[in-house]
Structures are given as structure tokens and as C-alpha cells.
Motif scaffolding. Structure first.
Motif, PDB file in Angstrom:
ATOM      1  N   GLY A 162       0.818  -1.206   0.000  1.00 35.43           N
ATOM      2  CA  GLY A 162       0.000   0.000   0.000  1.00 35.43           C
ATOM      3  C   GLY A 162       0.845   1.245   0.000  1.00 35.43           C
ATOM      4  N   GLY A 163       0.372   2.238   0.757  1.00 38.38           N
ATOM      5  CA  GLY A 163       0.957   3.571   0.690  1.00 38.38           C
ATOM      6  C   GLY A 163       2.452   3.626   0.935  1.00 38.38           C
ATOM      7  N   VAL A 208       4.247   2.380  -2.215  1.00 39.83           N
ATOM      8  CA  VAL A 208       4.085   3.259  -3.376  1.00 39.83           C
ATOM      9  C   VAL A 208       4.890   4.544  -3.153  1.00 39.83           C
ATOM     10  CG1 VAL A 208       2.430   4.541  -4.778  1.00 39.83           C
ATOM     11  CG2 VAL A 208       1.869   2.246  -3.984  1.00 39.83           C
ATOM     12  N   TRP A 221       1.429   9.143 -12.218  1.00 35.78           N
ATOM     13  CA  TRP A 221       0.024   9.205 -11.813  1.00 35.78           C
ATOM     14  C   TRP A 221      -0.861  10.115 -12.648  1.00 35.78           C
ATOM     15  CZ3 TRP A 221      -1.266   5.214  -9.193  1.00 35.78           C
ATOM     16  CH2 TRP A 221      -0.309   4.582  -8.393  1.00 35.78           C
ATOM     17  N   ARG A 241      -8.376   2.264  -0.749  1.00 36.67           N
ATOM     18  CA  ARG A 241      -7.212   2.262   0.138  1.00 36.67           C
ATOM     19  C   ARG A 241      -7.202   0.931   0.864  1.00 36.67           C
ATOM     20  NH1 ARG A 241      -9.900   6.555   0.497  1.00 36.67           N
ATOM     21  NH2 ARG A 241      -8.005   7.780   0.299  1.00 36.67           N
ATOM     22  N   LYS A 245      -9.349   3.601   8.651  1.00 36.30           N
ATOM     23  CA  LYS A 245      -9.676   4.331   7.421  1.00 36.30           C
ATOM     24  C   LYS A 245     -11.187   4.379   7.167  1.00 36.30           C
ATOM     25  CE  LYS A 245      -5.137   3.943   5.312  1.00 36.30           C
ATOM     26  NZ  LYS A 245      -4.505   4.779   4.286  1.00 36.30           N
ATOM     27  N   TYR A 277      -7.248  -4.253  -5.522  1.00 34.23           N
ATOM     28  CA  TYR A 277      -6.683  -2.907  -5.579  1.00 34.23           C
ATOM     29  C   TYR A 277      -5.163  -2.994  -5.683  1.00 34.23           C
ATOM     30  CZ  TYR A 277      -5.797   1.947  -4.042  1.00 34.23           C
ATOM     31  OH  TYR A 277      -5.409   3.266  -3.942  1.00 34.23           O
ATOM     32  N   ASP A 278      -4.633  -2.485  -6.763  1.00 32.59           N
ATOM     33  CA  ASP A 278      -3.186  -2.409  -6.928  1.00 32.59           C
ATOM     34  C   ASP A 278      -2.896  -1.116  -7.678  1.00 32.59           C
ATOM     35  OD1 ASP A 278      -3.976  -2.891  -9.526  1.00 32.59           O
ATOM     36  OD2 ASP A 278      -2.715  -4.650  -9.837  1.00 32.59           O
ATOM     37  N   MET A 279      -1.682  -0.935  -8.166  1.00 32.48           N
ATOM     38  CA  MET A 279      -1.360   0.350  -8.795  1.00 32.48           C
ATOM     39  C   MET A 279      -2.150   0.563 -10.082  1.00 32.48           C
ATOM     40  SD  MET A 279       2.709   0.717  -7.996  1.00 32.48           S
ATOM     41  CE  MET A 279       2.856   2.348  -8.738  1.00 32.48           C
ATOM     42  N   ALA A 293      -5.574   1.623  -8.966  1.00 25.08           N
ATOM     43  CA  ALA A 293      -5.419   2.971  -8.413  1.00 25.08           C
ATOM     44  C   ALA A 293      -5.330   4.003  -9.530  1.00 25.08           C
ATOM     45  CB  ALA A 293      -4.166   3.045  -7.535  1.00 25.08           C
ATOM     46  N   GLY A 343      -1.159  10.025   3.697  1.00 24.00           N
ATOM     47  CA  GLY A 343      -2.071   9.661   2.612  1.00 24.00           C
ATOM     48  C   GLY A 343      -1.480  10.219   1.334  1.00 24.00           C
ATOM     49  N   THR A 344      -1.545   9.452   0.267  1.00 18.45           N
ATOM     50  CA  THR A 344      -1.020   9.969  -0.996  1.00 18.45           C
ATOM     51  C   THR A 344      -1.996   9.795  -2.151  1.00 18.45           C
ATOM     52  OG1 THR A 344       0.077   7.850  -1.350  1.00 18.45           O
ATOM     53  CG2 THR A 344       1.435   9.643  -0.463  1.00 18.45           C
ATOM     54  N   SER A 345      -3.003   8.935  -1.993  1.00  9.93           N
ATOM     55  CA  SER A 345      -3.863   8.677  -3.154  1.00  9.93           C
ATOM     56  C   SER A 345      -4.598   9.948  -3.578  1.00  9.93           C
ATOM     57  CB  SER A 345      -4.842   7.547  -2.867  1.00  9.93           C
ATOM     58  OG  SER A 345      -5.578   7.818  -1.700  1.00  9.93           O
ATOM     59  N   LYS A 399      -2.638  11.929  -5.941  1.00  3.93           N
ATOM     60  CA  LYS A 399      -2.688  11.410  -7.317  1.00  3.93           C
ATOM     61  C   LYS A 399      -3.941  11.933  -8.011  1.00  3.93           C
ATOM     62  CE  LYS A 399      -0.824   7.152  -5.396  1.00  3.93           C
ATOM     63  NZ  LYS A 399      -1.235   5.824  -4.873  1.00  3.93           N
TER      64      LYS A 399
HETATM   65  C1  LIG Z   1      -1.306   5.431  -3.634  1.00  5.54           C
HETATM   66  C2  LIG Z   1      -1.665   4.075  -3.214  1.00  5.54           C
HETATM   67  C3  LIG Z   1      -1.886   3.795  -1.863  1.00  5.54           C
HETATM   68  C4  LIG Z   1      -1.777   4.833  -0.779  1.00  5.54           C
HETATM   69  O1  LIG Z   1      -2.907   5.623  -0.711  1.00  5.54           O
HETATM   70  P1  LIG Z   1      -3.421   6.226   0.664  1.00  5.54           P
HETATM   71  O2  LIG Z   1      -4.089   7.470   0.284  1.00  5.54           O
HETATM   72  O3  LIG Z   1      -2.204   6.492   1.499  1.00  5.54           O
HETATM   73  O4  LIG Z   1      -4.314   5.221   1.261  1.00  5.54           O
HETATM   74  C5  LIG Z   1      -2.218   2.495  -1.514  1.00  5.54           C
HETATM   75  N1  LIG Z   1      -2.324   1.525  -2.436  1.00  5.54           N
HETATM   76  C6  LIG Z   1      -2.114   1.761  -3.742  1.00  5.54           C
HETATM   77  C7  LIG Z   1      -2.252   0.642  -4.716  1.00  5.54           C
HETATM   78  C8  LIG Z   1      -1.778   3.042  -4.182  1.00  5.54           C
HETATM   79  O5  LIG Z   1      -1.568   3.261  -5.480  1.00  5.54           O
END
Ligand SMILES: *Cc1c(COP(=O)(O)O)cnc(C)c1O
Length: 721
Positions: free
Chosen positions: A129-130, A133, A418, A506, A512, A576-578, A581, A603-605, A608
Motif C-alpha cells: 500500500g501507501g 508506493v 500518476w 485504500r 480508514k 486494488y493495486d497500482m 489505483a 495519505g497519498t492517493s 494522485k
Molecule cells: C497510492 C496508493 C496507496 C496509498 O494511498 P493512501 O491514500 O495512502 O491510502 C495504496 N495503495 C495503492 C495501490 C496506491 O496506489
């Protein structure tokens, strides 16, 4: 000495075939953030490329060189391949101006970046996950900026699991062996041309690991792999998968990555000037570095520890307790004894380096070790900096909370990875100075010059891609489960490309709160089924294999798909994978995030989503608490935490539905004389202008260079051989 082939050849040869060029540039993950390369392979065989999960090496392997040339000729792809090849060669071997000006001192002594996960592309599933990535984006931006950096991690043979959801909504975890031949992976060799093998001693045995190389642009990523005959069965399986083992396996993995990883770098002739420990998992690096320094320079433990700390950067990533490794005294003795004895310590003395003064237990905490043996420590957002200082203050009894030496560098995302190709094309065409890899933040101010109609159409096209993608995924699942023809027919037409579309994806960790939005089902029903202004949700996410409450959340969301009220309004996408995402952040109107504050470190999604014009709708936690300005997205609640999760849930659920119903839905459906949601588009532009650069990984890596890598490198005093 690394990698035994000639791919490093700097000379651009023109007399090589298109096939050879493709082999060359696909053996560097550089291709993964160049959509024009994907386009080449998409053209060769769209269907096969999709089935192969967009893996160009796998596709290339299905052709003989001659067959491939024929196909290239048929499709007139030679020119595109030549251009891509030239770009690759130029990229891979050119030093950047940025690095010359800003990172010169790192030149011969690169940063060594250690992480247990790297999320670079879905074809290399060594991330969950985060955290992973983020590590992947860090490496890609270090490459883009030209920062001298090497990365170290583990190669997990079956990676992280593939998720399937059965007919009852239960998550099934599937572990598939990753086919090395389909990856840009090569074994590292020693100076005699044999497989490079490093070893690590525990109290009673030796663990061996081989070393693989994955090229990520200009950065080399070294991955250790214990699947070797000279290891016991147990140790062969140490790197079989990411997570899912017990603490004994975990400490052995961390020993291999940290200690074995540093030994591998030295065996490859790499002498790092800075260590960057991505989370406490790799804190053992410091012990091995101290041991070496003592051995080679004869200095005392105290001096060596100071020298190593001076060049060590430690990043902590979570305030959630379960995110920090704690090992028992027995496990520590069994695994770290040779190291702490070499440093002249007894077990009792060593245990002090991992003691968390906030707890009575005498478990050894890897985060504490990292904090004690690094001179530069940081959290991953401004708020997380505050939370981390509070959390770790007891380690510095003579300092106040403000004086506690943990700063923050807010996370960011790698723009070329992204941002959708369609969006990049629009930006490049409309804005004269805009470049995806630019390091000039001011170019993002130009977004106000974008034609609103074109921006909206580009977004609509991306949303249609997402709807298509979701339908295909849902249909494949139903086919696998022998779903009824009606159900399959329904899935083929589910989701309305014109409806307000909200994404939530996520890890399904309970903090969450994936189910928050549906806590009040009746009200949720009213909002999503408004006939004039419908709202639909796309969910995705994996629960940790041992997280039963997380799995219950998945069941609850997937059950909504079968409820006639929501069958057209809620979908859950598996695995859920890249790749998932990318489709989601590029296609939704709104990106929802509702963690229990303040547990989301960054958090980074959502960052993106910014790059694609989706608006964030989030609790004021992590990065969003410093990004939200009232006109670049939406906030849930007022940025206060509550000690009682139940009260926080209730308050946040109410705020969420109020803002959704009274602000977001009306703004989205308000159209001007051109049929455009003018105010919404203004928000999209505000979001690009205020957030895109600030929350980019180039900005993040530049901050690490300026505030940590350079000071760490300049302070180096002792000399290693
Ligand atoms: C970006 C990403 C995450 C992290 O997202 P959060 O906002 O930190 O939850 C987790 N999994 C994948 C596949 C991602 O691309």
C-alpha cells in the motif's frame, strides 16, 4: 560488477532492430511512466497486453524477433520506437542540471534508501500500500532529479496477495509466483562472475541471500532474495511473501534487508554517504554500519555510533501502534547477538536501544532504534510531525515537545506515474511552459489558461475509461463465480458516466473507515438515488490477511452491490493495486478519504487525484490538513480529533453527508449556458494550482536533499575503506 550484461552501453547504436531497442528500454522500469511506450505495446496487441497486465516484457516474449519486426512494419511503429529509444538513452545517461547544482556532494557517495516495500508497477508486486508506493515514487523522483541514490529492499517471490472476493463477499488471498523472466530483473554477480551472495549471522546460524537488480530510470534498486539451496527450508521461505508471517520471520527479514542489504552494497563497490531508513523496519542498517566503522577505523562504539547517526535519515510513517515492530527479548538475542556483541554490548545494554519509555514492557521497538541512531528524523506531513513529536517525546526526557528532534517532510507523488496521458497531452498542448518533469512550481499557475471546455472533456473521457474498466472487472468476477446471465448483463451497464462519481480506495484498515459513508443507510439512499442528481461510488481495497474487522468492512460494502437500492450506485472492484489505483484517481470526480483523525500520517492517493482534476473530499488529516484552503476541494468536519472513535464516527458521518448533499452535489450539477459546471471547473483549476507541485514527489525529494541528505553527507568525518 553489477548485472552481467551490456545494457549500460552509453553509445546509441543505430543499426539495431526495433526488437532489440524494445528489449533494451523495457529492461528499465523507466518505461512504466512513459505512456507513449505503453501505447507502442498496446498497438502491437491490445487484448494480449491487457491480459498480461500491461507488462511489455511479457508481450515481447510472445514474439520471435522476426515476428516482432513484421508486426512493427505492419503497424508502422518503427518511428515511435526510435523516438522512445533515443529518449531513453538520453535520459538514462545524462546528468541533470538540478543534480549538478543541488546534489553534487552526493556524487561518489550516494544515498542508500532502504525499504521493505517498493511500489513501482503492478507487474512487480512487492508492495502492499501507501508505504511501498511512496518508496517507489521517491525512487522515481530521485531518478528524475538525478539525485545519486541506490535503493535496497527484498524480492518477495510471490509478492503481496492478489485479492478475490467470493460470492459471499469474503476476501480470498491468492499468492502467485512472480515470473522473473517477465521483469526487468537481473542477478548481480561478484567480481569473479559468480552469483553474488551475501550472508548474515544469527546467534546460531547463517542466512544467505542473492541479490537482484531492477533498474528504475537512473536509480538501481537491489533486492535480496533468500531462495537459495544453502539455506534451511525456513530461510528459503523468508522472502516468499510480503507480510503474513510471525515475528520470527519478520525479524529475520529485517536482518536480511538491513544488514544483508548494506553488505550487498559494499560487495558491489557502493559506499553510501547517507542512509535513508524508510520506516523502522530497516533500523538494523545502523548497527552494521557502526560495526564496520569500528572494525575498519578502530574507533570506539560511541564515536562510530555518532558518525553513523550523523549520516542517517529516519522517516517514521504512522502513528498507528500496529505499524511499529516490537520484538521480544528472546527474538532479539537469537538474531542480533553477533552484532551487538561486535559492538561491545550485552543483551541488556542493547535492549535499551529499543525500549519505548511509554510502555512498561521490555519489547524491542525498531522505531526507537531508528530514532536513537539517526541524526535526522521526520514525519510525513506537518500534522504527523506534531503527532510524532508528542508520541516520541519520552525518548528525549530533557526536551519539550516542540524541541523533540523530529521534523516533517510531507509526502508527494510522482507526477509522470500518476497523471493520465490524456491530461498531460492537454497540458502540453495548451500551456507553453508546462512539462511533467519540470522542477519549476510556477508552471502550475498557468492552469488558469486551460480552456474549461477542453479540461472538462478530457476529464469526461478519463471517466469513461474508468467506467469501462470497472464494468470489465465486474463482468470477469461474475464469470469466475458463474454469475447469472442477468447479473452479468447488469454489470455490463452498471454505472452512469454522467453521474457524480466518488472513489474510495485504500487498504481496508479499520481506522480508514471505509463504511463511514453508509453508516446511515437511509440518508445514503436518499442522496445517491436522487433522480435528477444521482451519486455513485466506486470502492476498492485489500484488507491485511490477518485483519478480520477489515474483511468485515469489505463484506459490508460488497453486500450493497446486491441490495436493489444500491446495485446501480455502489460497486466494489477486486484486487486494488497500482493499476486499479491509476484508473480510479484518473477517472473519478471526487476522491473521498475519511480516516479517523489523526491516524492518517499523510495519505497519498488524494495527491494522485489532484493531478487528474479530481477534487478531494477528506477529513482534515495528513496532507489534506495543510492543503485544503476552502476553494480547492472539500473538508469533512473541522479538523479536530476526538478521543472516542464512536463520537468521531458520528460527527464525521454527519458532516460527510451534509457537505455531500448541500455543497458537492449542487456544485457538480450546476451548469452554465455552455453546459459546463463552471464553479466546479474553477475548483479543479484551484486544486491543480495550489496542490500539484506542493504534493509532488519531486518537491518531496528536493526537500529531503536540502534538509537531510546534504547536511547528513557534509557531516561525514570518518573514512571507510
Ligand atoms: C497510492 C496508493 C496507496 C496509498 O494511498 P493512501 O491514500 O495512502 O491510502 C495504496 N495503495 C495503492 C495501490 C496506491 O496506489
Amino acid at each position: 560488477m553489477s548485472g552481467g550484461n551490456n545494457r549500460n552501453n552509453t553509445i546509441v547504436r543505430n543499426n539495431i532492430t526495433s526488437y532489440e531497442k524494445c528489449v533494451e528500454f523495457t529492461h528499465n522500469l523507466w518505461w512504466s511512466w512513459h505512456p507513449e511506450i505503453k501505447y507502442i505495446f498496446q498497438s502491437i496487441s491490445p487484448e494480449r497486453f491487457r491480459q498480461l497486465n500491461y507488462n511489455p516484457i511479457a508481450l515481447l516474449r510472445e514474439y520471435t524477433p522476426d515476428e516482432f519486426e513484421v508486426r512493427v512494419k505492419e503497424l508502422a511503429l518503427k518511428a515511435s520506437i526510435d523516438v522512445a529509444y533515443r529518449r531513453y538513452k538520453k535520459y538514462a545517461f545524462e546528468r541533470t542540471d538540478w543534480a549538478r547544482k543541488n546534489a553534487g556532494v552526493l556524487g561518489s557517495r550516494p544515498v542508500a534508501y532502504f525499504s521493505l516495500e517498493f511500489g513501482l508497477h503492478e507487474s512487480l508486486p512487492i508492495y502492499s500500500g501507501g508505504l511501498g508506493v511512496l518508496a517507489g515514487d521517491h525512487v522515481k523522483s530521485a531518478s528524475g532529479l538525478g539525485v545519486p541514490l541506490v535503493a535496497v529492499g527484498l524480492f518477495y517471490q510471490t509478492g503481496y496477495f492478489k485479492q478475490e472476493i467470493n460470492a459471499e463477499g469474503a476476501q480470498t488471498e491468492i499468492y502467485q509466483k512472480t515470473d522473473l523472466a517477465n521483469l526487468p530483473y537481473e542477478d548481480c554477480l561478484d567480481k569473479d562472475g559468480n552469483l553474488l551472495i551475501v550472508s548474515v549471522q544469527t546467534a546460531t546460524e547463517t542466512i544467505y541471500a542473492k541479490v537482484g537488480l531492477v533498474r528504475v530510470g537512473r536509480v538501481n534498486l537491489y533486492l535480496l532474495n533468500t531462495d537459495l539451496e544453502q539455506n534451511s527450508e525456513e530461510d528459503r521461505a523468508l522472502t516468499d511473501r510480503l507480510y503474513g508471517g510471525d515475528n520470527r520471520k519478520r525479524i529475520r527479514q529485517e536482518l536480511v534487508c538491513g544488514v544483508g542489504g548494506l553488505r550487498a552494497l559494499h560487495a558491489l563497490g557502493i559506499r553510501p554517504g547517507v542512509f535513508h531508513l524508510n520506516e523502522g523496519h530497516n533500523s538494523f542498517v545502523t548497527l552494521e554500519a557502526i560495526r564496520e566503522e569500528m572494525e575498519y577505523t578502530g574507533v570506539s562504539f560511541g564515536t562510530a555510533a555518532q558518525n553513523v547517526a550523523q549520516k542517517t535519515v529516519f522517516t517514521t510513517h504512522t502513528p498507528v501502534e500496529a505499524g511499529h515492530d516490537y520484538f521480544s527479548r528472546e527474538l532479539v538475542e537469537q538474531h542480533v547477538k553477533p552484532l551487538y556483541e561486535a559492538l561491545g554490548m550485552t543483551l541488556d545494554q542493547f535492549m535499551e536501544y529499543g525500549r519505548n519509555p511509554s510502555f512498561a514492557s521490555d519489547k524491542f521497538c525498531m522505531t526507537v532504534l531508528g530514532l536513537k541512531l539517526s541524526r535526522y528524523a521526520n514525519g510525513v506531513s506537518a500534522l504527523h510531525g506534531v503527532v510524532s513529536r508528542r508520541m516520541w517525546k519520552p525518548l528525549w526526557p530533557n526536551k519539550t515537545e516542540e524541541e523533540t528532534p523530529i521534523g516533517h517532510i510531507t509526502n508527494g507523488v510522482h507526477i509522470p506515474t500518476w497523471m493520465a496521458w490524456e491530461m498531460k497531452v492537454l497540458f502540453e498542448r495548451s500551456l507553453p511552459d508546462w512539462k511533467e518533469e519540470s522542477i519549476d512550481p510556477s508552471i502550475w499557475g498557468e492552469v488558469y489558461d486551460l480552456d474549461s471546455g477542453e479540461l472538462w472533456e478530457t476529464h469526461a473521457e478519463l471517466k469513461m475509461h474508468l467506467v469501462d474498466f470497472a464494468r470489465k472487472r465486474l463482468v470477469s468476477r461474475l464469470q469466475r463465480l458463474n454469475g447469472s446471465p442477468e447479473a452479468i448483463e447488469h454489470a455490463k451497464h452498471v454505472l452512469d458516466p454522467n453521474a457524480l462519481t466518488i472513489g474510495f480506495a485504500r487498504r481496508f484498515a479499520t481506522y480508514k473507515r471505509a463504511c463511514l459513508v453508509v453508516e446511515d443507510e437511509e440518508r445514503f439512499d436518499e442522496i445517491v438515488n436522487n433522480p435528477e442528481r444521482p451519486v455513485q461510488f466506486i470502492f476498492a481495497g485489500k484488507a491485511h490477511p490477518k485483519d478480520e474487522p477489515g474483511k468485515e468492512f469489505i463484506k459490508r460494502i460488497t453486500a450493497l452491490q446486491k441490495d436493489p437500492r444500491f446495485a446501480n450506485r455502489v460497486v466494489f472492484l477486486e484486487d486494488y493495486d497500482m493499476n486499479v489505483a491509476r484508473h480510479l484517481v484518473q477517472g473519478v470526480d471526487v476522491w473521498l478519504n475519511n480516516p479517523q483523525r489523526p491516524l492518517e500520517a499523510s495519505g497519498t492517493s488524494g495527491q494522485k487525484a489532484v493531478l487528474n482534476g479530481a477534487l478531494n473530499f477528506s477529513v482534515l488529516d495528513g496532507w489534506w490538513s495543510e492543503a485544503y484552503d476552502g476553494s480547492n476541494g472539500f473538508a469533512i468536519s473541522e479538523g479536530v480529533s476526538h478521543i472516542s472513535p464512536a463520537i468521531a464516527n458520528e460527527r464525521d458521518n454527519e458532516s460527510l453527508l451534509n457537505v455531500l448533499e448541500n455543497v458537492i452535489v449542487p456544485m457538480f450539477y450546476e451548469r452554465n449556458e455552455d453546459g459546463l459546471p463552471a464553479r466546479w471547473i474553477e475548483y479543479m483549476k484551484n486544486s491543480f494550482a495550489t496542490n500539484a507541485w506542493r504534493f509532488s514527489a519531486h518537491r518531496m525529494v528536493a526537500d529531503y536533499v536540502k534538509h537531510t541528505y546534504l547536511p547528513a553527507a557534509i557531516g561525514v568525518t570518518a573514512k571507510l575503506p
